[in-house]
Design an enzyme around this catalytic site. Structure first.
Site, short mmCIF file in Angstrom:
data_model
loop_
_atom_site.label_atom_id
_atom_site.label_comp_id
_atom_site.label_asym_id
_atom_site.label_seq_id
_atom_site.Cartn_x
_atom_site.Cartn_y
_atom_site.Cartn_z
N GLY A 41 0.85 -1.19 0.00
CA GLY A 41 0.00 0.00 0.00
C GLY A 41 0.88 1.22 0.00
O GLY A 41 1.85 1.30 -0.76
N GLU A 42 0.60 2.13 0.89
CA GLU A 42 1.39 3.35 1.00
C GLU A 42 1.89 3.46 2.44
O GLU A 42 1.11 3.70 3.35
CB GLU A 42 0.54 4.57 0.58
CG GLU A 42 1.25 5.89 0.69
CD GLU A 42 2.66 5.86 0.10
OE1 GLU A 42 2.82 5.54 -1.08
OE2 GLU A 42 3.61 6.13 0.85
N SER A 43 3.19 3.26 2.61
CA SER A 43 3.73 3.16 3.97
C SER A 43 3.57 4.45 4.78
O SER A 43 3.39 4.42 5.99
CB SER A 43 5.21 2.77 3.91
OG SER A 43 5.97 3.75 3.23
N CYS A 83 6.08 -5.37 0.67
CA CYS A 83 6.31 -4.05 0.08
C CYS A 83 6.16 -2.92 1.13
O CYS A 83 7.01 -2.79 1.99
CB CYS A 83 5.39 -3.89 -1.12
SG CYS A 83 5.96 -2.64 -2.27
N ARG A 95 12.69 3.81 -0.04
CA ARG A 95 11.32 3.87 -0.58
C ARG A 95 11.37 4.20 -2.06
O ARG A 95 12.13 5.07 -2.48
CB ARG A 95 10.53 4.97 0.12
CG ARG A 95 9.53 4.48 1.10
CD ARG A 95 8.72 5.63 1.65
NE ARG A 95 7.54 5.86 0.87
CZ ARG A 95 7.14 7.05 0.44
NH1 ARG A 95 7.84 8.13 0.70
NH2 ARG A 95 6.04 7.16 -0.25
N ILE A 126 5.81 -3.29 -7.55
CA ILE A 126 5.04 -2.07 -7.77
C ILE A 126 5.57 -0.96 -6.87
O ILE A 126 5.37 -1.01 -5.65
CB ILE A 126 3.54 -2.31 -7.48
CG1 ILE A 126 3.03 -3.50 -8.31
CG2 ILE A 126 2.73 -1.05 -7.77
CD1 ILE A 126 1.63 -3.95 -7.92
N ARG A 127 6.24 -0.01 -7.43
CA ARG A 127 6.88 1.06 -6.65
C ARG A 127 7.52 0.46 -5.38
O ARG A 127 7.32 0.90 -4.26
CB ARG A 127 5.86 2.14 -6.26
CG ARG A 127 5.56 3.08 -7.43
CD ARG A 127 4.97 4.40 -6.96
NE ARG A 127 3.88 4.17 -6.04
CZ ARG A 127 3.69 4.84 -4.91
NH1 ARG A 127 4.51 5.79 -4.55
NH2 ARG A 127 2.66 4.58 -4.15
N HIS A 142 4.91 -8.30 -4.71
CA HIS A 142 3.55 -8.60 -4.22
C HIS A 142 3.20 -10.07 -4.49
O HIS A 142 2.62 -10.38 -5.55
CB HIS A 142 2.52 -7.71 -4.93
CG HIS A 142 2.46 -6.32 -4.39
ND1 HIS A 142 1.45 -5.89 -3.55
CD2 HIS A 142 3.30 -5.28 -4.54
CE1 HIS A 142 1.66 -4.63 -3.23
NE2 HIS A 142 2.77 -4.22 -3.81
N GLU A 172 0.83 -11.84 -3.50
CA GLU A 172 -0.62 -12.09 -3.64
C GLU A 172 -1.10 -11.83 -5.06
O GLU A 172 -2.22 -12.18 -5.41
CB GLU A 172 -1.41 -11.25 -2.62
CG GLU A 172 -1.62 -9.78 -2.98
CD GLU A 172 -0.38 -8.91 -2.74
OE1 GLU A 172 0.71 -9.44 -2.43
OE2 GLU A 172 -0.52 -7.67 -2.89
N1 GLN Z 1 5.85 2.96 -2.57
C1 GLN Z 1 5.01 2.47 -1.51
C2 GLN Z 1 5.43 3.05 -0.17
O1 GLN Z 1 6.36 3.76 -0.11
C3 GLN Z 1 5.03 0.97 -1.44
C4 GLN Z 1 4.35 0.40 -2.67
C5 GLN Z 1 3.71 -0.93 -2.47
O2 GLN Z 1 3.41 -1.35 -1.35
N2 GLN Z 1 3.44 -1.57 -3.56
O3 GLN Z 1 4.83 2.78 0.82
#
Ligand code: GLN
Length: 194
Positions: free
Chosen positions: A46-48, A78, A107, A141-142, A177, A179
């Site tokens: 997600g987004e940390s 992630c 990150r 993913i990112r 990921h 999942e």
């Molecule tokens: N870039 C996201 C973060 O900094 C992590 C991306 C992800 O969980 N797929 O939290």
């Protein structure tokens, strides 16, 4: 055996579906009370930076850190790994990782969303654990780049020389990921430690 999925933000539904596909009982964790009832926990991607803030407003920061320090099995994916890391580079200035996995992560270290990619990963541990041979398709993913691993961290797979799957005690982590792969082996490995 009941597995919790931290559900403050991010890809938690996909984690519940994956756990249920393996026959585990999965429940969402948004409060300290819900955390107290589980035998293991998944920290989804997600987004940390958002999860970091929500750990405070939910009251989960301290109970989660204590449960992990006390040995609760975990799978951190992630952003979930960023939340558990000892040190975050390029985080938000006030981001406070829980410091339970001895790694330094950068990150978005592979670049922006459009730099997301898929790569075949060789994981000798799967074959050793009877989970079958063949590469695991990692969806990044990112993703964060792991820049340092402590001596207590076992690296289970690397990509271009950078660790992408690892374990410290009962905590398994992936910068990709699992999942999203049609392959349940990372989750099977996690459940075998619960
Ligand atoms: N870039 C996201 C973060 O900094 C992590 C991306 C992800 O969980 N797929 O939290």
């Amino acid at each position: 055996m009941k597995i919790g999925v931290l559900a403050l933000q991010g890809a938690f539904r996909e984690q519940v579906e994956t756990l249920e596909a393996l026959g585990a009982s999965a429940s969402l964790v948004k409060t300290p009370g819900q955390l107290a009832g589980v035998d293991g926990i998944v920290l989804p991607g997600g987004e940390s930076t958002t999860v970091d803030k929500l750990l405070d407003s939910s009251g989960l920061r301290t109970p989660l850190r204590d449960a992990l320090r006390d040995g609760m099995p975990a799978l951190a994916v992630c952003a979930g790994l960023i939340v558990l890391a000892a040190e975050v580079v390029d985080g938000r200035a006030d981001q406070q990782p829980l410091g339970v996995i001895d790694v330094t992560v950068r990150r978005n270290g592979y670049g922006r969303q459009r730099d997301s990619f898929e790569a075949d990963l060789s994981v000798p541990e799967f074959e050793a654990g009877g989970l079958g041979a063949g590469p695991f398709s990692g969806v990044f993913i990112r993703a964060p780049v792991i820049e340092r691993v402590g001596t207590g961290v076992e690296v289970l797979a690397s990509y271009n020389g950078v660790p992408v799957l690892g374990r410290q005690g009962a905590m398994l982590f992936a910068t990709f990921h699992p999942e999203l792969a049609r392959d349940l082996r990372v989750h099977e490995l996690f459940l075998s430690s619960c």
